[in-house]
Design a protein around this motif. Sequence first.
Motif, mmCIF file in Angstrom:
data_model
loop_
_atom_site.group_PDB
_atom_site.id
_atom_site.type_symbol
_atom_site.label_atom_id
_atom_site.label_comp_id
_atom_site.label_asym_id
_atom_site.label_seq_id
_atom_site.Cartn_x
_atom_site.Cartn_y
_atom_site.Cartn_z
ATOM 1 N N ARG A 10 0.868 -1.179 0.000
ATOM 2 C CA ARG A 10 0.000 0.000 0.000
ATOM 3 C C ARG A 10 0.907 1.232 0.000
ATOM 4 N NH1 ARG A 10 -4.770 0.524 4.377
ATOM 5 N NH2 ARG A 10 -5.380 -1.365 3.274
ATOM 6 N N LEU A 11 0.956 1.932 -1.126
ATOM 7 C CA LEU A 11 1.744 3.157 -1.226
ATOM 8 C C LEU A 11 0.963 4.271 -0.541
ATOM 9 C CD1 LEU A 11 2.757 3.006 -5.000
ATOM 10 C CD2 LEU A 11 4.068 2.204 -3.031
ATOM 11 N N VAL A 12 1.479 4.795 0.551
ATOM 12 C CA VAL A 12 0.781 5.839 1.299
ATOM 13 C C VAL A 12 1.391 7.182 0.945
ATOM 14 C CG1 VAL A 12 0.090 6.691 3.568
ATOM 15 C CG2 VAL A 12 0.305 4.220 3.171
ATOM 16 N N ARG A 13 0.629 7.990 0.256
ATOM 17 C CA ARG A 13 1.081 9.316 -0.178
ATOM 18 C C ARG A 13 0.742 10.372 0.867
ATOM 19 N NH1 ARG A 13 2.772 13.440 -1.379
ATOM 20 N NH2 ARG A 13 3.003 14.457 -3.373
ATOM 21 N N SER A 14 -0.411 10.215 1.527
ATOM 22 C CA SER A 14 -0.819 11.172 2.551
ATOM 23 C C SER A 14 -1.689 10.470 3.581
ATOM 24 C CB SER A 14 -1.601 12.327 1.920
ATOM 25 O OG SER A 14 -2.217 13.115 2.927
ATOM 26 N N PHE A 15 -1.284 10.543 4.834
ATOM 27 C CA PHE A 15 -2.089 9.971 5.910
ATOM 28 C C PHE A 15 -3.314 10.844 6.171
ATOM 29 C CE2 PHE A 15 2.096 8.191 6.725
ATOM 30 C CZ PHE A 15 1.785 6.861 6.931
ATOM 31 N N GLU A 16 -3.114 12.163 6.190
ATOM 32 C CA GLU A 16 -4.200 13.094 6.504
ATOM 33 C C GLU A 16 -5.338 13.013 5.501
ATOM 34 O OE1 GLU A 16 -0.992 14.111 6.121
ATOM 35 O OE2 GLU A 16 -0.459 14.300 8.223
ATOM 36 N N HIS A 17 -4.990 12.873 4.233
ATOM 37 C CA HIS A 17 -6.002 12.835 3.176
ATOM 38 C C HIS A 17 -6.384 11.413 2.764
ATOM 39 C CE1 HIS A 17 -4.316 16.927 2.831
ATOM 40 N NE2 HIS A 17 -5.577 17.230 2.649
ATOM 41 N N ARG A 18 -5.841 10.443 3.478
ATOM 42 C CA ARG A 18 -6.111 9.028 3.191
ATOM 43 C C ARG A 18 -5.849 8.695 1.727
ATOM 44 N NH1 ARG A 18 -11.696 8.983 6.547
ATOM 45 N NH2 ARG A 18 -10.755 8.986 8.589
ATOM 46 N N ASN A 19 -4.731 9.190 1.244
ATOM 47 C CA ASN A 19 -4.359 9.025 -0.145
ATOM 48 C C ASN A 19 -3.368 7.878 -0.276
ATOM 49 O OD1 ASN A 19 -3.874 9.423 -2.825
ATOM 50 N ND2 ASN A 19 -3.126 11.513 -2.617
ATOM 51 N N PHE A 20 -3.837 6.734 -0.757
ATOM 52 C CA PHE A 20 -2.965 5.577 -0.917
ATOM 53 C C PHE A 20 -3.384 4.755 -2.119
ATOM 54 C CE2 PHE A 20 -6.372 4.250 1.918
ATOM 55 C CZ PHE A 20 -6.756 3.026 1.411
ATOM 56 N N ARG A 21 -2.472 3.911 -2.598
ATOM 57 C CA ARG A 21 -2.720 3.009 -3.718
ATOM 58 C C ARG A 21 -2.172 1.632 -3.390
ATOM 59 N NH1 ARG A 21 -3.929 5.229 -9.007
ATOM 60 N NH2 ARG A 21 -5.462 6.730 -8.293
ATOM 61 N N PRO A 22 -2.996 0.597 -3.464
ATOM 62 C CA PRO A 22 -2.468 -0.753 -3.263
ATOM 63 C C PRO A 22 -1.902 -1.322 -4.572
ATOM 64 C CG PRO A 22 -4.853 -0.807 -3.413
ATOM 65 C CD PRO A 22 -4.439 0.634 -3.544
ATOM 66 N N LEU A 23 -0.768 -1.977 -4.474
ATOM 67 C CA LEU A 23 -0.155 -2.663 -5.614
ATOM 68 C C LEU A 23 0.130 -4.094 -5.190
ATOM 69 C CD1 LEU A 23 2.548 -0.034 -6.656
ATOM 70 C CD2 LEU A 23 0.255 -0.296 -7.601
ATOM 71 N N VAL A 24 -0.139 -5.044 -6.064
ATOM 72 C CA VAL A 24 0.071 -6.451 -5.744
ATOM 73 C C VAL A 24 1.332 -6.937 -6.450
ATOM 74 C CG1 VAL A 24 -0.896 -8.779 -5.847
ATOM 75 C CG2 VAL A 24 -2.403 -6.815 -5.470
#
Length: 125
Positions: A10-24
Amino acid sequence: MSGGAVVTVRLVRSFEHRNFRPLVFHGVNVELTVLDFMQLVRDDISTRPGLPPPFKKYSYDTMKIIHQAHGAKTNELVMSLDDDEKLILQHDQTLRAAGVDNETEVAFFRKEDYGLYKANPKTAW
């Protein structure tokens, strides 16, 4: 498992904005060191089609286990703020020694951002 493990990152770009992308990632060798796996993920995301540029250019430096197969999931949308000493992966360990196995989900983020968010865990929309 002979073909390697399936690990979701899970690439977490921003904790505050809940901005993430899961990659398998399929066929992951759990005998890789955490540092080597982090480099493998960085190399992959820099060329992965369909991934927005902010995720490709971000300076990720830390991994933490979010979920393991057959385990309980957290209620946090991005990742749990608990058990850092047990769940944050040490760079010199192998993935197996760090607790990563088949169907493990790990977060990949910048430690500085995580520390700021943990000190003041507020979300923004």
